[in-house]
Enzyme design. Structure first.
Site, short mmCIF file in Angstrom:
data_model
loop_
_atom_site.label_atom_id
_atom_site.label_comp_id
_atom_site.label_asym_id
_atom_site.label_seq_id
_atom_site.Cartn_x
_atom_site.Cartn_y
_atom_site.Cartn_z
N CYS A 2 19.10 153.53 15.45
CA CYS A 2 20.48 153.32 15.01
C CYS A 2 20.96 154.60 14.34
O CYS A 2 20.18 155.48 14.03
CB CYS A 2 20.54 152.18 14.00
SG CYS A 2 19.73 150.70 14.58
N ARG A 28 23.04 157.15 19.46
CA ARG A 28 21.79 156.58 18.94
C ARG A 28 21.71 155.06 19.14
O ARG A 28 20.66 154.46 18.94
CB ARG A 28 21.65 156.89 17.45
CG ARG A 28 21.54 158.38 17.16
CD ARG A 28 21.37 158.61 15.68
NE ARG A 28 20.09 158.16 15.21
CZ ARG A 28 18.99 158.89 15.15
NH1 ARG A 28 19.03 160.15 15.53
NH2 ARG A 28 17.87 158.39 14.70
N TRP A 75 21.36 149.86 17.49
CA TRP A 75 20.62 149.55 18.72
C TRP A 75 19.72 148.40 18.34
O TRP A 75 18.82 148.55 17.51
CB TRP A 75 19.82 150.77 19.16
CG TRP A 75 19.21 150.63 20.53
CD1 TRP A 75 19.84 150.87 21.73
CD2 TRP A 75 17.88 150.24 20.84
NE1 TRP A 75 18.95 150.64 22.76
CE2 TRP A 75 17.75 150.26 22.25
CE3 TRP A 75 16.77 149.88 20.09
CZ2 TRP A 75 16.57 149.94 22.91
CZ3 TRP A 75 15.58 149.54 20.75
CH2 TRP A 75 15.49 149.57 22.15
N ASN A 99 18.12 151.98 9.62
CA ASN A 99 17.58 152.34 10.93
C ASN A 99 16.06 152.24 10.83
O ASN A 99 15.47 152.84 9.93
CB ASN A 99 17.98 153.78 11.28
CG ASN A 99 17.21 154.32 12.47
OD1 ASN A 99 16.79 153.55 13.34
ND2 ASN A 99 17.01 155.62 12.51
N GLY A 100 15.43 151.46 11.71
CA GLY A 100 13.97 151.35 11.68
C GLY A 100 13.56 149.90 11.80
O GLY A 100 14.34 149.04 12.22
N GLU A 481 12.17 162.59 38.09
CA GLU A 481 13.29 162.83 37.18
C GLU A 481 14.63 162.53 37.87
O GLU A 481 15.53 161.96 37.27
CB GLU A 481 13.23 164.28 36.67
CG GLU A 481 14.35 164.70 35.72
CD GLU A 481 14.48 163.86 34.45
OE1 GLU A 481 13.60 163.04 34.15
OE2 GLU A 481 15.51 164.02 33.78
N LYS A 485 17.24 159.73 36.50
CA LYS A 485 18.64 160.02 36.17
C LYS A 485 19.56 159.00 36.85
O LYS A 485 20.49 158.48 36.25
CB LYS A 485 19.05 161.43 36.60
CG LYS A 485 18.54 162.58 35.77
CD LYS A 485 19.16 162.71 34.41
CE LYS A 485 18.46 161.93 33.38
NZ LYS A 485 17.27 162.33 32.73
N GLU A 488 19.25 155.55 35.21
CA GLU A 488 19.81 155.50 33.86
C GLU A 488 21.33 155.38 33.87
O GLU A 488 21.89 154.58 33.14
CB GLU A 488 19.44 156.78 33.08
CG GLU A 488 18.03 156.80 32.57
CD GLU A 488 17.71 158.12 31.86
OE1 GLU A 488 17.06 158.08 30.82
OE2 GLU A 488 18.09 159.20 32.37
N HIS A 504 1.57 155.62 52.20
CA HIS A 504 0.65 154.62 51.65
C HIS A 504 1.38 153.43 51.03
O HIS A 504 0.85 152.76 50.17
CB HIS A 504 -0.26 155.28 50.60
CG HIS A 504 -1.10 156.38 51.16
ND1 HIS A 504 -2.08 156.16 52.10
CD2 HIS A 504 -1.06 157.72 50.96
CE1 HIS A 504 -2.63 157.32 52.44
NE2 HIS A 504 -2.02 158.28 51.76
N LYS A 605 19.41 157.05 22.81
CA LYS A 605 18.94 158.44 22.94
C LYS A 605 17.62 158.63 22.20
O LYS A 605 16.76 159.38 22.64
CB LYS A 605 20.01 159.36 22.37
CG LYS A 605 19.68 160.82 22.44
CD LYS A 605 20.33 161.44 23.63
CE LYS A 605 19.87 162.85 23.89
NZ LYS A 605 19.56 163.03 25.32
C1 G6P Z 1 14.79 157.73 25.49
C2 G6P Z 1 15.93 158.52 26.10
C3 G6P Z 1 15.40 159.42 27.23
C4 G6P Z 1 14.28 160.31 26.71
C5 G6P Z 1 13.16 159.49 26.05
C6 G6P Z 1 12.18 160.38 25.31
O1 G6P Z 1 14.32 156.80 26.41
O2 G6P Z 1 16.93 157.65 26.61
O3 G6P Z 1 16.46 160.23 27.72
O4 G6P Z 1 13.76 161.07 27.75
O5 G6P Z 1 13.72 158.59 25.08
O6 G6P Z 1 12.86 161.00 24.26
P1 G6P Z 1 12.40 162.30 23.51
O7 G6P Z 1 13.42 162.53 22.45
O8 G6P Z 1 11.05 161.99 22.94
O9 G6P Z 1 12.33 163.41 24.49
#
Ligand code: G6P
Length: 610
Positions: A2, A28, A75, A99-100, A481, A485, A488, A504, A605
Site C-alpha cells: 500500500c 503501490r 492493495w 502498509n504491511g 518476459e 508483459k 500483465e 514436447h 508494483k
Molecule cells: C511485482 C510487480 C512486477 C515485478 C515483481 C518483482 O509482481 O508487479 O512488475 O517484476 O513484483 O518486483 P521487484 O521490485 O522485486 O523487481
C-alpha cells in the site's frame, strides 16, 4: 505494497498535498484509498473503494482546511476491497494508515474485544488503532502510548497516526516496510516512497526498523520504540521531478519504454574505462569475489527473467556457474550454500518480501550477498553486504520495462567485472565487451523507432485470445518476459517457451488461432535451430510474428506472417533490444483492449507480502 503519505504545515493545502502524494503512490495499490485530516482538533476521515479518482470525487468541494493529515492507497491483503476495509482506520479520535501485515492480529483482536473495543472492518490494521487507544492512560504522552503499542506488534508495518490527543503532530513508525520522512521549510512530509514528495522537497530521511518519527510543523524527532533518541542521516535526493510525470505520454508504461536509452546510459555512466577495460562498482572490491565458485540469483517476476539472462552473461564471460531461483521457492527448500557462494538478490523496488527473505536465507547459509536494486536505501540494498544500483529513475508503470533493461546492463557489466576478477578475460576482450555496451543506448533508440510498426501489428493481433512466445539461448528468457508483459497489461493468456521445448507439449496448442512470437536475433549459435522450430509452427498453421536482427533468409519468404527487424548487436546484449518490441506490443494491445495499462487489475508494483 500500500502507499502512505502524511503532511504537517501551513504552507500548502494539506488535502492537496495528500491527494497529490497518493496519486504518485497509486502504483503501490489501488483497491481503495482514504485520508484523515485534523480539523478543529479531530480527524475528519474520507474513504472510498477503487481508484483514487473515486476518493477525489467524494471529497469534491468539501472545504477541508486542516494543517496536518495522513493518506493511504490500498492493495488488499486482509479483508475485501470494500469501503469498510479502506484506511484510515479509527478508534475514538485516533486514525491510522498502514502498509504491511500484522502477524499477531488475531491474538491482539481477541484481547481488545474482551476489553470492549468494537471492530468494524476485516483488516489487521484496525487492531493497531484500538491497540494505540488501549495503551493511552493519564500521565502517559500519546507518543509513548504509540511506542508501547508497537512494542507488542509482530509482523511488517509502515504506519502513520494522527489523533485528537495530539492535534499538532503526525507519528510514523516502521518495521520491514519502507517509510521516509522529508524535511521542508516549516513543513514536513512522510511517504512510503520518494516519488510522493519529489515535487515538494529533496531532503529525506529513510527511517529504519523500530524508528518512531514525530512530525511537527517545525521539526522531526526520531526515537526507538522505547523513546531513546536515534540519529538518522538526511539524504539529498537528486531525482528530477519530471521523472514522475507523464510528460505528454498517455501512460507511464510507454513513457518508461521510451526512457530506456537514457536509463541504460545512466546505469552505465562512470562504471567502466574504455581505455583499460576495467569495470568499477562503487563499494565493491573484486578481491572479495576471487574465491566465489557459484552464484545464486534470487528474484521474482520481471527481475527473475532478467536474472535468467544474467546467467548466460556471467557464465559466458566469467565462467562461474549461476543458478537462478524464484525467491519464494528458494526460501523453503533448505538450499545448499557456503562462503564461496555469491547470492545476488535482484529487485527493482528492493522491497519484495520473497526476495528480501530469500536474501536472509542466503546470508544465514553463509553466502556472500549482493543486491541489484533501483531504489536507494531500499530494504534489499541495506540488507545485502553490497549493492549495485540500476539508475533507471523512478518506475511508476506497474509492468516493469526500463528496470528490466537496466538490470540486464548491470548483469552484463558484472559479468565483465567478474570475468576480470576470475581472470577469464584479458584486457582486450574486456575493452571489446565495453565497447559493445557503449553502443547500446543508440541501438535502443533505433529499436524504439519500431513503435509505429508495432502499433499496426497490435491492430492486427489484439483480438487473439492466446499467444505463444518462443526463444532460444539467451533470448529464451525474453520469451518469458514478452509473455508476462502481455498477460500483465492486456489480460491475454500468453506462454513463454524455450523454442526447442515446443515439440514436447505446447505444439499441441498450435492452430490458426494461435499467434506465435518467435524471438530470433541473428547470433550464429541458435539461429538456424530456431528456424527449424519455426517450420514446425507453420506446418500447424500457427501465425508467426518473427523477430530478428536480420531479414529472414529467402527460404522463409511466405513462412512468416510478420517480421520485426531490430538492430544487430553483441549476442549477449541482444535481449536488451529484443525485449523492446515485445514491451511495445503488449502496450499497444492493452491500449486497444482498453485496459488500465499503468495499473492493471489485481497487480501491485511493490509486493511486500509473501
Ligand atoms: C511485482 C510487480 C512486477 C515485478 C515483481 C518483482 O509482481 O508487479 O512488475 O517484476 O513484483 O518486483 P521487484 O521490485 O522485486 O523487481
Amino acid at each position: 505494497m500500500c502507499g502512505i503519505v502524511g503532511y504537517v504545515g501551513d504552507k500548502k493545502k494539506t488535502v492537496n498535498v495528500l491527494l497529490d502524494g497518493l496519486t504518485r503512490l497509486e502504483y503501490r495499490g489501488y483497491d481503495s484509498s482514504g485520508i484523515a485530516l485534523m480539523e478543529g482538533g479531530r480527524p475528519r476521515v474520507f474513504r472510498s473503494t477503487g481508484k483514487l479518482s473515486n476518493l477525489k470525487k467524494k471529497i469534491g468541494k468539501h472545504p477541508l482546511e486542516g494543517l496536518l493529515g495522513i493518506g493511504h492507497t490500498r492493495w488488499a491483503t486482509h479483508g475485501d476491497a470494500t469501503e469498510k476495509n479502506a484506511h484510515p482506520h479509527i478508534s475514538g479520535g485516533t486514525s491510522v494508515v498502514h502498509n504491511g501485515i500484522i502477524e499477531n492480529f488475531s491474538l491482539l483482536k481477541d484481547e481488545l474485544i474482551k476489553k470492549g473495543y468494537k471492530f468494524y472492518s476485516d483488516t489487521d490494521t484496525e487492531v493497531l488503532a484500538h491497540l494505540i487507544e488501549s495503551c493511552c492512560a493519564p500521565g502517559i504522552s500519546f507518543e509513548d502510548s504509540v511506542r508501547a503499542a508497537f512494542r507488542r506488534v509482530e509482523g511488517s508495518y509502515a504506519v502513520a497516526v494522527i489523533s485528537d490527543r495530539m492535534p499538532e503532530k503526525v507519528i510514523a513508525t516502521r518495521k520491514f516496510s519502507p517509510l521516509i520522512v522529508a524535511l521542508g521549510d516549516h513543513e514536513n512530509y512522510l511517504a512510503s516512497d520518494v516519488p510522493a514528495i519529489l515535487p515538494y522537497c529533496r531532503n529525506v530521511i529513510f527511517l529504519e526498523d523500530g524508528d518512531v518519527a514525530v512530525l511537527e510543523k517545525n521539526g522531526i524527532s526520531i526515537t526507538d520504540l522505547y523513546g531513546d533518541p536515534v540519529e538518522r542521516n538526511v539524504q539529498v535526493i537528486n531525482w528530477d521531478p519530471v521523472s514522475v510525470e507523464k510528460c505528454g505520454y498517455r501512460h507511464f508504461m510507454i513513457k518508461e519504454i521510451h526512457e530506456q536509452p537514457e536509463a541504460v546510459l545512466d546505469t552505465m555512466r562512470g562504471r567502466f574505462s574504455e581505455e583499460t577495460g576495467e569495470v568499477f562498482f562503487e563499494g565493491l572490491d573484486g578481491s572479495a569475489y576471487e574465491d566465489v565458485n557459484r552464484i545464486t540469483a534470487l528474484a521474482c517476476g520481471t527481475s527473475y527473467h532478467a536474472s535468467l539472462i544474467g546467467k548466460y552473461m556471467i557464465e559466458t564471460i566469467a565462467r562461474v556457474p549461476v543458478q537462478v531461483e524464484i525467491a519464494s521457492e528458494f526460501r523453503y527448500r533448505n538450499p545448499i550454500l557456503d562462503k564461496n557462494t555469491l547470492a545476488i538478490a535482484v529487485s527493482q523496488s528492493g522491497e519484495t518480501a520473497d526476495t528480501s527473505e530469500a536474501l536472509f536465507e542466503a546470508k544465514a547459509g553463509g553466502a556472500k550477498t549482493l543486491g541489484i536494486t533501483n531504489v536507494l536505501m531500499s530494504k534489499i540494498s541495506r540488507d545485502a553486504d553490497k549493492v549495485i544500483y540500476t539508475h533507471a529513475g523512478p518506475e511508476i508503470g506497474v509492468a516493469s520495462t526500463k528496470a528490466f533493461t537496466t538490470q540486464l546492463v548491470v548483469f552484463y557489466l558484472l559479468a565483465v567485472y567478474l570475468g576480470s576478477v576470475k581472470q577469464q578475460i584479458d584486457k582486450e576482450r574486456s575493452i571489446g565487451l565495453i565497447r559493445d555496451a557503449i553502443r547500446l543506448p543508440q541501438l535502443i533508440q533505433m529499436t524504439l523507432r519500431l513503435d509505429d510498426e508495432i502499433k499496426d501489428l497490435a491492430k492486427e493481433f489484439f483480438h487473439y485470445r492466446n499467444f505463444l512466445y518462443l526463444g532460444r539461448g539467451i533470448n529464451y528468457p525474453v520469451a518469458f518476459e514478452g509473455a508476462l508483459k502481455l498477460k500483465e497489461v492486456s489480460y491475454i493468456h500468453a506462454e513463454g517457451y524455450a523454442a526447442g521445448e515446443m515439440k514436447h507439449g505446447p505444439i499441441a496448442l498450435i492452430d490458426d488461432e494461435m499467434p506465435v512470437v518467435v524471438i530470433a536475433p541473428k547470433d550464429g549459435i541458435t539461429y538456424r535451430k530456431i528456424l527449424g522450430n519455426l517450420q514446425e509452427v507453420r506446418a500447424r498453421r500457427g501465425k508467426v510474428i518473427f523477430l530478428t536482427s536480420d531479414m529472414p533468409p529467402e527460404e522463409l519468404k511466405g513462412s512468416v506472417d510478420r517480421v520485426i527487424v531490430i538492430p544487430g548487436s553483441n549476442y549477449l546484449l541482444s535481449p536488451v533490444l529484443s525485449v523492446i518490441p515485445l514491451q511495445l506490443l503488449a502496450y499497444h494491445i492493452a491500449v486497444l483492449k482498453g485496459t488500465d495499462v499503468d495499473q492493471p487489475r489485481n497487480l501491485a508494483k511493490v509486493v511486500t507480502v509473501e
